[in-house]
Design an enzyme around this catalytic site. Structure first.
Site, PDB file in Angstrom:
ATOM      1  N   CYS A 243       0.808  -1.233   0.000  1.00  0.00           N
ATOM      2  CA  CYS A 243       0.000   0.000   0.000  1.00  0.00           C
ATOM      3  C   CYS A 243       0.841   1.285   0.000  1.00  0.00           C
ATOM      4  O   CYS A 243       0.598   2.202  -0.802  1.00  0.00           O
ATOM      5  CB  CYS A 243      -0.940   0.005   1.199  1.00  0.00           C
ATOM      6  SG  CYS A 243      -0.187  -0.559   2.730  1.00  0.00           S
TER       7      CYS A 243
ATOM      8  N   HIS B 153      -2.790   6.168   4.702  1.00  0.00           N
ATOM      9  CA  HIS B 153      -1.359   6.299   5.009  1.00  0.00           C
ATOM     10  C   HIS B 153      -0.838   7.647   4.502  1.00  0.00           C
ATOM     11  O   HIS B 153      -1.266   8.137   3.454  1.00  0.00           O
ATOM     12  CB  HIS B 153      -0.550   5.215   4.295  1.00  0.00           C
ATOM     13  CG  HIS B 153      -0.761   3.819   4.801  1.00  0.00           C
ATOM     14  ND1 HIS B 153      -1.443   3.513   5.960  1.00  0.00           N
ATOM     15  CD2 HIS B 153      -0.344   2.621   4.298  1.00  0.00           C
ATOM     16  CE1 HIS B 153      -1.439   2.206   6.139  1.00  0.00           C
ATOM     17  NE2 HIS B 153      -0.787   1.640   5.141  1.00  0.00           N
TER      18      HIS B 153
HETATM   19  C1  2RA Z   1       0.485  -2.147   6.448  1.00  0.00           C
HETATM   20  N1  2RA Z   1       1.594  -2.378   4.317  1.00  0.00           N
HETATM   21  O1  2RA Z   1       0.065  -0.994   6.405  1.00  0.00           O
HETATM   22  C2  2RA Z   1       0.723  -2.982   5.238  1.00  0.00           C
HETATM   23  C3  2RA Z   1      -0.553  -3.432   4.616  1.00  0.00           C
HETATM   24  N2  2RA Z   1      -0.335  -4.059   3.368  1.00  0.00           N
HETATM   25  O2  2RA Z   1       0.747  -2.735   7.474  1.00  0.00           O
END
Ligand code: 2RA
Length: 327
Positions: A126, A234
């Site tokens: 991600c 994120h």
């Molecule tokens: C996380 N990258 O945010 C991972 C999820 N795929 O932990």
């Protein structure tokens, strides 16, 4: 017209895949929802029909399925993706199991195209996806020479366990998913620690960025990945150096016209990307673009995206849309 299956249909990403596929303009003739035995019989709405979840087993792909979107973890992908592939299914896999296999395409539709050398296509990590969306056009325009990522990753990236730890933490309940409380805290720790002192998440960002953007080893990349007490979306601070001299204005101009990017960069009005604005959309929000005051041709770029949509479910559906559109 295509027949789809979603494997891991009841998880956080699987649920979003169903929702995002329903929003898509793809003509879905039929959708199979597959999961482990404990979810069998559960009914889930897709567009105007209810679909019963069935158990994933080695005969699941004997049916006439065109695309299977997998989000059920690495071991399930390693076992079942080749079975699906053998049955002629195009697998779009959200786990990390296949990403660095040289025969497997690792695709972000705004950045690169599948060769379909194999019928398994990997969906990147991600935080990598949202970073390469703005970096692709900047690399094309100015040539990347160095990248340092620092991430601020939401708990939804850890699935239901991460969300529960944050919400329960507010009530003083001990964490189950993370080794420490995430409520009112920050963990510089995502996925397991490796021998070089980096975490697996950090090395995913390094290696996947190189593969997606076809960067050679002259481009140095490093990452620090941090879990923050945010429910969803994120944030990534991208510290970048270019080969060609450029300016903040030129970078803004490139990003204004970049696919999948929305420029939110007006600090006079306190406008910059934030998780609360990225959640629920597929675009990557980019802002706080500024020249690094400590060295030549270095810049800082702040980017925020919905890690469950663009970072997982939407990217997978967009890959299917891309393949269908090329037919
Ligand atoms: C996380 N990258 O945010 C991972 C999820 N795929 O932990």
């Amino acid at each position: 017209m295509a027949i789809f299956a979603i494997v891991g249909a009841t998880g956080v990403v699987g649920t979003k895949m169903i929702e995002r596929l329903a929003e898509s303009e793809l003509k879905v003739d039929k959708l199979y929802l597959m999961a482990s035995a404990r979810s069998v019989g559960k009914k889930i709405k897709f567009r105007d029909i209810e679909i019963e979840v069935e158990e994933l087993n080695e005969n699941s792909f004997d049916k006439d399925i065109d695309y299977a979107l997998f989000s059920a973890g690495g071991s399930t992908s390693l076992e079942f993706a080749p079975i699906a592939e053998k049955n002629g299914v195009i697998v779009i896999d959200n786990s990390s199991a296949w990403r660095m296999d040289p025969e497997i395409d690792l695709i972000v539709p705004e950045c690169n195209k599948p060769t379909l050398q194999r019928k398994i296509i990997a969906n990147p990590n991600c935080s990598t996806i949202q970073s390469v969306v703005p970096l692709r056009p900047l690399h094309d325009a100015f040539g990347l020479s160095h990248i340092t990522y620092t991430t601020y990753q939401a708990v939804s990236g850890s699935g239901k366990g991460g969300i529960d730890d944050l919400l329960n933490g507010q009530e003083g309940i001990e964490p189950k998913k993370y080794p420490h409380p995430i409520y009112n805290n920050v963990l510089p720790h995502i996925d397991v620690f490796l021998e070089n002192g980096y975490t697996k998440e950090e090395m995913k960002m390094v290696n996947e960025t190189k593969k997606i953007l076809s960067l050679d080893d002259s481009v140095g990349i490093s990452a620090t990945c941090v879990r923050v007490p945010v429910l969803n979306s994120h944030s990534v601070e991208i510290d970048v150096e270019f080969k060609k001299e450029t300016t903040v204005e030129e970078i803004r101009e490139v990003l204004k016209n970049a696919p999948g990017v929305i420029l939110v960069d007006n600090v006079q009005e306190n406008e910059y990307p934030m998780p609360i604005n990225a959640t629920g959309i597929d675009e990557v929000l980019v802002g706080r673009i500024r020249r690094d005051i400590s060295r030549p041709n270095g810049f800082h770029i702040w980017c925020v995206a919905d890690n469950i949509r663009k970072g997982a479910a939407s990217n997978a559906v967009q890959i299917a849309e891309m393949i269908e559109a090329s037919k």
